[in-house]
Design an enzyme around this catalytic site. Structure first.
Site, PDB file in Angstrom:
ATOM      1  N   GLU A 100       0.844  -1.197   0.000  1.00 15.76           N
ATOM      2  CA  GLU A 100       0.000   0.000   0.000  1.00 15.76           C
ATOM      3  C   GLU A 100       0.875   1.242   0.000  1.00 15.76           C
ATOM      4  OE1 GLU A 100      -2.443   1.484  -0.802  1.00 15.76           O
ATOM      5  OE2 GLU A 100      -4.053   1.521   0.692  1.00 15.76           O
ATOM      6  N   ASP A 104      -3.504   5.640   6.542  1.00 15.16           N
ATOM      7  CA  ASP A 104      -3.997   6.888   7.139  1.00 15.16           C
ATOM      8  C   ASP A 104      -4.886   6.489   8.329  1.00 15.16           C
ATOM      9  OD1 ASP A 104      -4.585   9.646   7.270  1.00 15.16           O
ATOM     10  OD2 ASP A 104      -6.204   9.492   5.849  1.00 15.16           O
ATOM     11  N   ARG A 166       0.784  11.688  -9.565  1.00 12.94           N
ATOM     12  CA  ARG A 166       1.265  10.319  -9.304  1.00 12.94           C
ATOM     13  C   ARG A 166       2.651  10.107  -9.905  1.00 12.94           C
ATOM     14  NH1 ARG A 166      -3.138   7.411  -7.375  1.00 12.94           N
ATOM     15  NH2 ARG A 166      -5.152   7.884  -8.288  1.00 12.94           N
TER      16      ARG A 166
HETATM   17  P1  5GP Z   1      -7.126   4.901   5.099  1.00 17.79           P
HETATM   18  O1  5GP Z   1      -8.209   3.902   4.819  1.00 17.79           O
HETATM   19  O2  5GP Z   1      -5.933   4.357   5.799  1.00 17.79           O
HETATM   20  O3  5GP Z   1      -7.680   6.105   5.823  1.00 17.79           O
HETATM   21  O4  5GP Z   1      -6.733   5.535   3.710  1.00 17.79           O
HETATM   22  C1  5GP Z   1      -5.825   5.040   2.849  1.00 17.79           C
HETATM   23  C2  5GP Z   1      -5.991   5.710   1.499  1.00 17.79           C
HETATM   24  O5  5GP Z   1      -6.331   7.107   1.634  1.00 17.79           O
HETATM   25  C3  5GP Z   1      -4.697   5.697   0.754  1.00 17.79           C
HETATM   26  O6  5GP Z   1      -4.542   4.515   0.014  1.00 17.79           O
HETATM   27  C4  5GP Z   1      -4.819   6.926  -0.122  1.00 17.79           C
HETATM   28  O7  5GP Z   1      -5.532   6.608  -1.290  1.00 17.79           O
HETATM   29  C5  5GP Z   1      -5.650   7.891   0.685  1.00 17.79           C
HETATM   30  N1  5GP Z   1      -4.820   8.874   1.399  1.00 17.79           N
HETATM   31  C6  5GP Z   1      -4.650   8.993   2.734  1.00 17.79           C
HETATM   32  N2  5GP Z   1      -3.793   9.990   3.031  1.00 17.79           N
HETATM   33  C7  5GP Z   1      -3.408  10.520   1.844  1.00 17.79           C
HETATM   34  C8  5GP Z   1      -2.497  11.581   1.477  1.00 17.79           C
HETATM   35  O8  5GP Z   1      -1.859  12.269   2.284  1.00 17.79           O
HETATM   36  N3  5GP Z   1      -2.346  11.803   0.132  1.00 17.79           N
HETATM   37  C9  5GP Z   1      -3.008  11.097  -0.815  1.00 17.79           C
HETATM   38  N4  5GP Z   1      -2.769  11.418  -2.091  1.00 17.79           N
HETATM   39  N5  5GP Z   1      -3.864  10.092  -0.512  1.00 17.79           N
HETATM   40  C10 5GP Z   1      -4.054   9.807   0.811  1.00 17.79           C
END
Ligand code: 5GP
Length: 181
Positions: A100, A104, A166
């Site tokens: 991954e 976050d 990207r």
């Molecule tokens: P989670 O489910 O852990 O909250 O989110 C994971 C997904 O959120 C990542 O795969 C990504 O797509 C998006 N995401 C979380 N933080 C960021 C960030 O700082 N930048 C970007 N571009 N995407 C993020």
């Protein structure tokens, strides 16, 4: 230059990324040296740039597959994760390495890790390039972690803003659209 191509503030340089990716590849080689069937599964689209660089440096034979999940704001509740594209391979009895871009809140990975275990993988480990540890809402064990970062929205090396950035070879902090470059 268009706004979308404006260079954000650099958080992790290309050289630092490549160095860390190399170290992670060596760890993975060591840990999976005797493994019979390793499947690397990426989460589209963000993990692709990292995954390609990493797997080119891993020497253990590996099969490759992908998940795609719904992102926030596409009719989902916070914490609700939907699988938009499932993997094609059967993972029963295989060692799975989930790859991954960033962890976050942890909801995306928690959902996928539970699904992979439910489908009978022999082992499931997580390799995440970035860890925004302050933002975590559900616990996700990260077996291979590239960098811990602060709570800023980052782009580059696979991570996007509206599908731009990207292709940057480094990780930058996205600072919004204000002004022309
Ligand atoms: P989670 O489910 O852990 O909250 O989110 C994971 C997904 O959120 C990542 O795969 C990504 O797509 C998006 N995401 C979380 N933080 C960021 C960030 O700082 N930048 C970007 N571009 N995407 C993020």
């Amino acid at each position: 230059m268009s706004k979308a191509k404006r260079v954000p503030h650099i958080l992790i340089s290309e050289a630092d990324l490549q160095r860390r990716v190399e170290e992670l590849a060596r760890e993975i080689d060591r840990d999976y040296a005797t493994c019979e069937r390793l499947i690397a599964i990426g989460v589209l689209k963000g993990s692709v740039f990292f995954m390609v660089d990493l797997l080119k440096l891993v020497n253990v034979p590996v099969q490759v597959d992908f998940f795609q999940t719904s992102s926030y704001g596409e009719g989902t509740e916070p914490g609700e994760v939907r699988i938009r594209k499932d993997i094609d391979l059967s993972i029963r009895g295989a060692d799975v390495l989930l790859i991954e871009d960033i962890v976050d809140t942890g909801y995306t990975l928690r959902t996928i890790l539970d699904l992979l275990r439910f489908r009978g993988a022999k082992s499931v480990k997580l390799c995440a390039l970035l860890d925004k540890v302050e933002r975590r809402e559900v616990e996700v064990p990260i077996d291979y972690r590239g960098f811990e970062i602060e709570d800023k929205f980052v782009v580059g090396y696979g991570l996007d803003y509206a599908d731009f950035y990207r292709d940057l070879p480094y990780i930058g902090i996205y600072e919004g659209d204000g002004g022309d470059a």
